[in-house]
Design a protein around this motif. Structure first.
Motif, PDB file in Angstrom:
ATOM      1  N   SER A 197     -40.456 -22.016  20.224  1.00 57.18           N
ATOM      2  CA  SER A 197     -39.382 -21.800  19.543  1.00 57.18           C
ATOM      3  C   SER A 197     -38.265 -22.487  20.615  1.00 57.18           C
ATOM      4  CB  SER A 197     -38.824 -20.233  19.667  1.00 57.18           C
ATOM      5  OG  SER A 197     -37.702 -20.088  19.169  1.00 57.18           O
ATOM      6  N   THR A 198     -38.150 -22.464  21.922  1.00 54.59           N
ATOM      7  CA  THR A 198     -37.312 -22.969  22.780  1.00 54.59           C
ATOM      8  C   THR A 198     -37.269 -24.639  22.522  1.00 54.59           C
ATOM      9  OG1 THR A 198     -37.357 -21.443  24.238  1.00 54.59           O
ATOM     10  CG2 THR A 198     -36.487 -23.519  24.977  1.00 54.59           C
ATOM     11  N   ALA A 199     -38.358 -25.198  22.282  1.00 52.34           N
ATOM     12  CA  ALA A 199     -38.253 -26.653  22.088  1.00 52.34           C
ATOM     13  C   ALA A 199     -37.498 -26.991  20.785  1.00 52.34           C
ATOM     14  CB  ALA A 199     -39.712 -27.102  22.128  1.00 52.34           C
ATOM     15  N   VAL A 200     -38.006 -26.108  19.665  1.00 51.00           N
ATOM     16  CA  VAL A 200     -37.253 -26.580  18.437  1.00 51.00           C
ATOM     17  C   VAL A 200     -35.864 -26.314  18.500  1.00 51.00           C
ATOM     18  CG1 VAL A 200     -36.929 -25.771  16.049  1.00 51.00           C
ATOM     19  CG2 VAL A 200     -39.195 -25.921  17.023  1.00 51.00           C
ATOM     20  N   HIS A 201     -35.262 -25.303  19.135  1.00 49.49           N
ATOM     21  CA  HIS A 201     -33.960 -24.956  19.375  1.00 49.49           C
ATOM     22  C   HIS A 201     -33.241 -25.959  20.161  1.00 49.49           C
ATOM     23  CE1 HIS A 201     -33.304 -21.492  16.739  1.00 49.49           C
ATOM     24  NE2 HIS A 201     -34.163 -20.968  17.576  1.00 49.49           N
ATOM     25  N   ASN A 202     -33.741 -26.453  21.379  1.00 49.57           N
ATOM     26  CA  ASN A 202     -33.515 -27.629  22.141  1.00 49.57           C
ATOM     27  C   ASN A 202     -33.107 -28.941  21.378  1.00 49.57           C
ATOM     28  OD1 ASN A 202     -33.317 -25.692  24.073  1.00 49.57           O
ATOM     29  ND2 ASN A 202     -34.777 -26.299  25.372  1.00 49.57           N
ATOM     30  N   SER A 203     -34.102 -29.128  20.424  1.00 48.49           N
ATOM     31  CA  SER A 203     -33.955 -30.503  19.825  1.00 48.49           C
ATOM     32  C   SER A 203     -32.858 -30.481  18.877  1.00 48.49           C
ATOM     33  CB  SER A 203     -35.265 -30.573  19.069  1.00 48.49           C
ATOM     34  OG  SER A 203     -35.314 -29.887  17.927  1.00 48.49           O
ATOM     35  N   LEU A 204     -32.217 -29.319  18.441  1.00 49.31           N
ATOM     36  CA  LEU A 204     -30.954 -29.396  17.893  1.00 49.31           C
ATOM     37  C   LEU A 204     -29.840 -29.599  18.482  1.00 49.31           C
ATOM     38  CD1 LEU A 204     -31.866 -26.423  15.318  1.00 49.31           C
ATOM     39  CD2 LEU A 204     -32.240 -28.757  15.028  1.00 49.31           C
ATOM     40  N   ASP A 205     -29.847 -29.270  19.893  1.00 50.03           N
ATOM     41  CA  ASP A 205     -28.479 -29.403  20.801  1.00 50.03           C
ATOM     42  C   ASP A 205     -28.612 -30.217  21.812  1.00 50.03           C
ATOM     43  OD1 ASP A 205     -29.959 -27.744  22.391  1.00 50.03           O
ATOM     44  OD2 ASP A 205     -28.872 -26.053  21.653  1.00 50.03           O
ATOM     45  N   GLY A 206     -29.602 -31.133  21.990  1.00 44.49           N
ATOM     46  CA  GLY A 206     -29.799 -31.997  23.066  1.00 44.49           C
ATOM     47  C   GLY A 206     -30.134 -31.714  24.246  1.00 44.49           C
ATOM     48  N   GLY A 207     -31.019 -30.260  24.283  1.00 42.56           N
ATOM     49  CA  GLY A 207     -31.511 -29.749  25.612  1.00 42.56           C
ATOM     50  C   GLY A 207     -32.769 -30.480  25.881  1.00 42.56           C
ATOM     51  N   SER A 208     -33.565 -29.679  26.786  1.00 40.92           N
ATOM     52  CA  SER A 208     -34.802 -30.380  27.290  1.00 40.92           C
ATOM     53  C   SER A 208     -35.884 -30.003  26.163  1.00 40.92           C
ATOM     54  CB  SER A 208     -35.193 -29.878  28.661  1.00 40.92           C
ATOM     55  OG  SER A 208     -36.346 -30.140  29.070  1.00 40.92           O
ATOM     56  N   VAL A 209     -36.552 -30.824  25.832  1.00 38.03           N
ATOM     57  CA  VAL A 209     -37.711 -30.544  24.942  1.00 38.03           C
ATOM     58  C   VAL A 209     -39.209 -30.546  25.316  1.00 38.03           C
ATOM     59  CG1 VAL A 209     -38.797 -31.282  22.542  1.00 38.03           C
ATOM     60  CG2 VAL A 209     -36.223 -31.186  22.988  1.00 38.03           C
ATOM     61  N   LEU A 210     -39.330 -31.423  26.449  1.00 37.77           N
ATOM     62  CA  LEU A 210     -40.797 -32.053  26.943  1.00 37.77           C
ATOM     63  C   LEU A 210     -41.320 -30.815  27.705  1.00 37.77           C
ATOM     64  CD1 LEU A 210     -43.002 -33.948  27.632  1.00 37.77           C
ATOM     65  CD2 LEU A 210     -41.546 -34.444  29.820  1.00 37.77           C
ATOM     66  N   TRP A 211     -40.525 -30.184  28.487  1.00 39.16           N
ATOM     67  CA  TRP A 211     -41.448 -28.954  29.225  1.00 39.16           C
ATOM     68  C   TRP A 211     -41.723 -27.597  28.535  1.00 39.16           C
ATOM     69  CZ3 TRP A 211     -43.865 -30.012  33.309  1.00 39.16           C
ATOM     70  CH2 TRP A 211     -43.583 -30.964  34.179  1.00 39.16           C
ATOM     71  N   PRO A 212     -40.734 -27.522  27.533  1.00 41.78           N
ATOM     72  CA  PRO A 212     -41.161 -26.493  26.462  1.00 41.78           C
ATOM     73  C   PRO A 212     -42.227 -26.768  25.620  1.00 41.78           C
ATOM     74  CG  PRO A 212     -38.739 -26.816  26.420  1.00 41.78           C
ATOM     75  CD  PRO A 212     -39.329 -27.781  27.602  1.00 41.78           C
ATOM     76  N   LEU A 213     -42.323 -28.067  25.359  1.00 40.57           N
ATOM     77  CA  LEU A 213     -43.630 -28.262  24.474  1.00 40.57           C
ATOM     78  C   LEU A 213     -44.763 -28.288  25.161  1.00 40.57           C
ATOM     79  CD1 LEU A 213     -42.286 -31.624  22.568  1.00 40.57           C
ATOM     80  CD2 LEU A 213     -42.671 -29.337  21.682  1.00 40.57           C
ATOM     81  N   ILE A 214     -44.967 -28.673  26.401  1.00 42.31           N
ATOM     82  CA  ILE A 214     -45.712 -28.666  27.433  1.00 42.31           C
ATOM     83  C   ILE A 214     -46.247 -26.997  27.522  1.00 42.31           C
ATOM     84  CG2 ILE A 214     -46.629 -28.983  29.761  1.00 42.31           C
ATOM     85  CD1 ILE A 214     -45.025 -31.563  29.877  1.00 42.31           C
ATOM     86  N   GLY A 215     -45.259 -26.221  27.899  1.00 41.53           N
ATOM     87  CA  GLY A 215     -45.495 -24.774  27.952  1.00 41.53           C
ATOM     88  C   GLY A 215     -46.218 -24.094  26.510  1.00 41.53           C
ATOM     89  N   ALA A 216     -45.701 -24.536  25.602  1.00 38.14           N
ATOM     90  CA  ALA A 216     -46.160 -24.114  24.222  1.00 38.14           C
ATOM     91  C   ALA A 216     -47.669 -24.513  24.189  1.00 38.14           C
ATOM     92  CB  ALA A 216     -45.553 -24.718  22.824  1.00 38.14           C
ATOM     93  N   LEU A 217     -48.127 -25.796  24.413  1.00 40.36           N
ATOM     94  CA  LEU A 217     -49.516 -26.250  24.158  1.00 40.36           C
ATOM     95  C   LEU A 217     -50.254 -25.549  25.189  1.00 40.36           C
ATOM     96  CD1 LEU A 217     -48.741 -29.900  23.503  1.00 40.36           C
ATOM     97  CD2 LEU A 217     -49.649 -28.351  21.980  1.00 40.36           C
ATOM     98  N   ALA A 218     -49.742 -25.302  26.441  1.00 40.98           N
ATOM     99  CA  ALA A 218     -50.688 -24.893  27.496  1.00 40.98           C
ATOM    100  C   ALA A 218     -50.795 -23.360  27.230  1.00 40.98           C
ATOM    101  CB  ALA A 218     -50.048 -24.963  29.045  1.00 40.98           C
ATOM    102  N   LEU A 219     -50.007 -22.575  26.913  1.00 40.80           N
ATOM    103  CA  LEU A 219     -50.051 -21.137  26.748  1.00 40.80           C
ATOM    104  C   LEU A 219     -50.969 -21.145  25.245  1.00 40.80           C
ATOM    105  CD1 LEU A 219     -46.795 -19.648  27.584  1.00 40.80           C
ATOM    106  CD2 LEU A 219     -48.967 -19.281  28.710  1.00 40.80           C
ATOM    107  N   GLY A 220     -50.798 -22.040  24.280  1.00 34.98           N
ATOM    108  CA  GLY A 220     -51.421 -21.895  23.215  1.00 34.98           C
ATOM    109  C   GLY A 220     -52.852 -22.087  23.395  1.00 34.98           C
ATOM    110  N   ALA A 221     -53.402 -23.051  24.520  1.00 36.24           N
ATOM    111  CA  ALA A 221     -54.571 -23.462  24.636  1.00 36.24           C
ATOM    112  C   ALA A 221     -55.152 -22.205  25.337  1.00 36.24           C
ATOM    113  CB  ALA A 221     -54.694 -24.496  25.617  1.00 36.24           C
TER     114      ALA A 221
END
Length: 247
Positions: A197-221
């Motif tokens: 969710s953080t990655a999606v919202h950050n993509s709307l306002d120019g925030g950091s997306v890479l690390w939230p994406l990594i966190g989502a994939l890691a915890l999802g795994a």
């Protein structure tokens, strides 16, 4: 008596479908009225957040519903006893329900644009799509862990009802996790849906997306691994006892 109970339960399925279809739009409408007058720049975040809530609801209820329907029609035990690992079947169900839930995102964006004049000017459409895809995938992996517990339950929807609102609230889909009490912050950090969710919202306002994406994939795994361990235990007990009456 059992057949009648199954019929009555399955007759509620259309009502649940209507509920899942309308819920994200209702949430988006309420939130847009609350934010629209004073914070029109937040409308896009509100619409996207309501869409994510709808995706999560779809994953949670449809995964539990799939297990229930397998049990009703007598397919659950045969599926577990087949050579194909049941985890493969369940993962496909979880991923499919999360993809179907993408309707909620499309519906809330359309609703906001048409009825609230919300501009659909995404800063980076490709980044938004990538973040959304990873968020949906993380929901599917988390949903698989929950679905593995539904196998043990005769009424999986009872657990689904309990987890629906707390997870989307703790994940910051509509309300930022920063406003939650401090003692809840560690809980939010272990949920892959929070990072997605953080990655999606950050993509709307120019925030950091890479690390939230990594966190989502890691915890999802991690959630996926726990689901595989749980399903291995389920299969072992089912073969040992020749029944799924394990609870």
């Amino acid at each position: 008596m059992g057949t009648r109970a199954q019929f009555l339960t399955m007759s509620r399925v259309p009502l649940l479908v209507i509920f899942n279809v309308l819920t994200p739009v209702v949430y988006a409408t309420i939130a847009m009225y609350l934010y629209g007058a004073d914070h029109p720049e937040k409308l896009l975040h509100v619409s996207v957040g309501a869409g994510l809530m709808g995706v999560w609801t779809s994953v949670l209820f449809d995964a539990g519903g799939a297990i229930q329907r397998m049990r009703w029609v007598g397919l659950l035990e045969p599926l577990i006893s087949t050579p194909t690992p049941f985890s493969v079947v369940l993962f496909s169900v979880s991923l499919a329900t999360s993809m179907v839930g993408m309707y909620a995102m499309i519906a809330t964006l359309f609703w906001g644009a048409v009825f609230f004049g919300m501009p659909l000017a995404l800063p980076s459409p490709l980044l938004f799509l990538a973040a959304t895809a990873v968020c949906v995938l993380s929901m599917g992996m988390m949903g698989m862990l929950l679905a593995s517990t539904f196998v043990f339950m005769r009424n999986a929807n009872a657990l689904a009802n309990t987890l629906d609102h707390p997870v989307w609230l703790l994940s910051g889909m509509l309300v930022p996790v920063a406003v939650l009490p401090e003692w809840l912050q560690p809980v939010t950090r272990v949920l892959p849906t929070t990072w997605g969710s953080t990655a999606v919202h950050n993509s709307l306002d120019g925030g950091s997306v890479l690390w939230p994406l990594i966190g989502a994939l890691a915890l999802g795994a991690v959630h996926l691994g726990l689901a595989l361990l749980a399903l291995r235990r389920v299969e072992h007990l089912a073969r040992k006892q020749a029944t799924l009456a394990l609870a």
